[in-house]
Scaffold this active site. Structure first.
Site, PDB file in Angstrom:
ATOM      1  N   TYR A   1     -32.881   6.145 -15.281  1.00  0.00           N
ATOM      2  CA  TYR A   1     -32.283   6.942 -15.861  1.00  0.00           C
ATOM      3  C   TYR A   1     -31.162   7.857 -14.942  1.00  0.00           C
ATOM      4  O   TYR A   1     -31.201   7.284 -13.996  1.00  0.00           O
ATOM      5  CB  TYR A   1     -32.963   8.591 -16.068  1.00  0.00           C
ATOM      6  CG  TYR A   1     -34.032   8.786 -14.804  1.00  0.00           C
ATOM      7  CD1 TYR A   1     -33.078  10.365 -14.038  1.00  0.00           C
ATOM      8  CD2 TYR A   1     -34.797   8.419 -14.189  1.00  0.00           C
ATOM      9  CE1 TYR A   1     -34.199  10.457 -13.425  1.00  0.00           C
ATOM     10  CE2 TYR A   1     -35.339   8.523 -13.361  1.00  0.00           C
ATOM     11  CZ  TYR A   1     -35.068   9.852 -12.094  1.00  0.00           C
ATOM     12  OH  TYR A   1     -35.969  10.606 -11.169  1.00  0.00           O
ATOM     13  N   CYS A   2     -29.482   8.710 -15.366  1.00  0.00           N
ATOM     14  CA  CYS A   2     -29.121   9.299 -14.185  1.00  0.00           C
ATOM     15  C   CYS A   2     -29.254  10.349 -14.233  1.00  0.00           C
ATOM     16  O   CYS A   2     -30.341  11.234 -14.604  1.00  0.00           O
ATOM     17  CB  CYS A   2     -27.750   8.623 -13.967  1.00  0.00           C
ATOM     18  SG  CYS A   2     -27.025   9.302 -16.103  1.00  0.00           S
ATOM     19  N   PHE A   3     -28.256  11.685 -13.997  1.00  0.00           N
ATOM     20  CA  PHE A   3     -28.465  13.257 -14.249  1.00  0.00           C
ATOM     21  C   PHE A   3     -28.708  13.157 -15.473  1.00  0.00           C
ATOM     22  O   PHE A   3     -29.535  14.062 -15.898  1.00  0.00           O
ATOM     23  CB  PHE A   3     -27.576  13.876 -14.183  1.00  0.00           C
ATOM     24  CG  PHE A   3     -27.656  14.999 -13.470  1.00  0.00           C
ATOM     25  CD1 PHE A   3     -28.271  15.822 -12.542  1.00  0.00           C
ATOM     26  CD2 PHE A   3     -26.652  16.149 -14.583  1.00  0.00           C
ATOM     27  CE1 PHE A   3     -28.890  16.863 -13.244  1.00  0.00           C
ATOM     28  CE2 PHE A   3     -27.028  16.993 -14.589  1.00  0.00           C
ATOM     29  CZ  PHE A   3     -27.923  17.582 -13.971  1.00  0.00           C
TER      30      PHE A   3
ATOM     31  N   TYR B   1     -31.919  12.405 -16.434  1.00  0.00           N
ATOM     32  CA  TYR B   1     -33.194  13.859 -15.494  1.00  0.00           C
ATOM     33  C   TYR B   1     -32.963  15.041 -15.539  1.00  0.00           C
ATOM     34  O   TYR B   1     -34.128  15.056 -15.183  1.00  0.00           O
ATOM     35  CB  TYR B   1     -32.815  13.332 -13.888  1.00  0.00           C
ATOM     36  CG  TYR B   1     -32.740  14.742 -13.051  1.00  0.00           C
ATOM     37  CD1 TYR B   1     -34.665  14.840 -12.145  1.00  0.00           C
ATOM     38  CD2 TYR B   1     -32.677  15.560 -13.670  1.00  0.00           C
ATOM     39  CE1 TYR B   1     -34.383  15.571 -11.858  1.00  0.00           C
ATOM     40  CE2 TYR B   1     -32.852  17.260 -11.970  1.00  0.00           C
ATOM     41  CZ  TYR B   1     -33.600  17.073 -11.063  1.00  0.00           C
ATOM     42  OH  TYR B   1     -34.670  18.052 -10.539  1.00  0.00           O
TER      43      TYR B   1
END
Length: 366
Positions: free
Chosen positions: A94-96, A124
């Site tokens: 995952y990223c933001f 996130y």
């Protein structure tokens, strides 16, 4: 490839491994258990790309990103991702927000390492919002009861014997008093909230909807209780734990002297750990000097100094009982007696540890 996932509940219930490709500065601010930070861009690269995005738009920012992360640097990051993916075939990345950085990571993994690895949809932010909602839902929908009592009565020991307890101090890595710091640091605020939410989620998944928590102020060290829970704790019913002064002194001696000194020694070795422990204890007393008053502080500090010198010299801890008993009788007990009186209408049971544990077990079966 396994599909990308928005099953946040399953991810947390099953402790699914997560690869966090955000920059380190984002990860430090808050993350989740079972995560490893393997960023697409480091902090400096992310800042440059972000500035470019604001000034020149997405296409220019993506182009700059590819210029900054290429060649050997790109190969090393892909290899780290690939190693995580091989070690955790059931995991996700995952990223933001689950967008561009996640997609680029997926693309590079597939093109360069031949690995198709799924991402968390929403990233996130979606995971974090799910946990915030989890805590708010638990407070709104579940029954809570608080264990209160004078300092040193063993409230944490009561929680340890109950399947439906939420140990706020364990999640905060702090014992909740002026002397409550451990040798290791507390989690960040977001990490604390995440740990609490996951604990609630897992217990509710087991069918538990009535929880026991220890009486706490808004702050547990540097960690702040989520507002919905803090507000609820001003109204929840109380069970009051009682113990003799002698029993409380021995418990505090164990927690704040014997165990805490052992923590420092385990972390730093005896040569550095014991002096660090001694300074921590002295600082804890200094932290409440204004509330103690100068004369009382000087008297208790002298007893503590003598006890620490004896402990450092011989390993004996007996003299610590002097300042512990003085601090209880002259500071903590009057404060807690006032609190008990102010909360008297909410107290539905009081007794020793065995009686309180039995009462709370029966209460949970109602």
């Amino acid at each position: 490839m396994r599909p990308n996932s928005a099953h946040y509940r399953d991810i947390f219930l099953n402790d699914v491994p997560l690869m966090d490709v955000r920059a380190p500065v984002e990860y430090i601010k808050g993350a989740f258990p079972n995560t490893l930070n393997l960023p697409l861009m480091n902090d400096v690269e992310r800042q440059k790309v972000g500035t470019c995005y604001k000034q020149h738009g997405q296409d220019a920012a993506i182009e700059l990103g590819h210029q900054l992360v290429r060649g050997q640097l790109k190969a090393e990051r892909i290899e780290a991702w690939a190693a995580f993916a091989r070690a955790n075939p059931e995991g996700y990345l995952y990223c933001f927000r689950g967008g561009l950085r996640s997609q680029i990571t997926q693309q590079w993994l597939k093109e360069e390492a031949g690995i198709e690895y799924p991402r968390v949809i929403g990233g996130y932010k979606a995971l974090r919002n799910f946990l915030i909602d989890t805590t708010e839902a638990a407070v709104a929908e579940c029954d809570f009861v608080i264990v209160g009592g004078m300092t040193g009565t063993g409230k944490t020991e009561v929680l340890a014997q109950l399947d439906n307890a939420i140990d706020l101090e364990r999640h905060a890595n702090h014992r909740g008093s002026s002397f409550g710091k451990h040798a290791t640091p507390q989690p960040g605020q977001i990490d604390f909230e995440n740990l609490l939410a996951i604990d609630l989620l897992k217990k509710r998944a087991q069918g538990i909807n009535a929880f026991v928590v220890e009486d706490e102020s808004r702050l547990i060290g540097s960690c702040s209780l989520p507002l919905p829970l803090h507000h609820g704790m001003q109204e929840y019913p109380l069970v009051w734990l009682e113990d003799s002064l002698a029993g409380r002194v021995e418990r505090i001696l164990g927690d704040y002297v014997i165990d805490l000194s052992a923590e420092f020694v385990a972390l730093h070795g005896a040569e550095q750990g014991l002096p660090a422990f001694a300074e921590r204890l002295r600082q804890s007393l200094r932290n409440i000097v204004k509330r103690l008053g100068g004369e009382r502080y000087q008297r208790l500090a002298a007893i503590m100094d003598e006890a620490l010198e004896e402990q450092l010299r011989s390993g004996k801890v007996d003299l610590h009982r002097g300042w512990i008993e003085g601090l209880l009788g002259e500071y903590y007990d009057p404060m807690y007696a006032y609190q008990r009186e102010s909360k008297a209408a909410r107290i539905e049971f009081s007794g020793d540890q065995q009686a309180v544990v039995e009462y709370l077990r029966q209460r949970a079966r109602r």
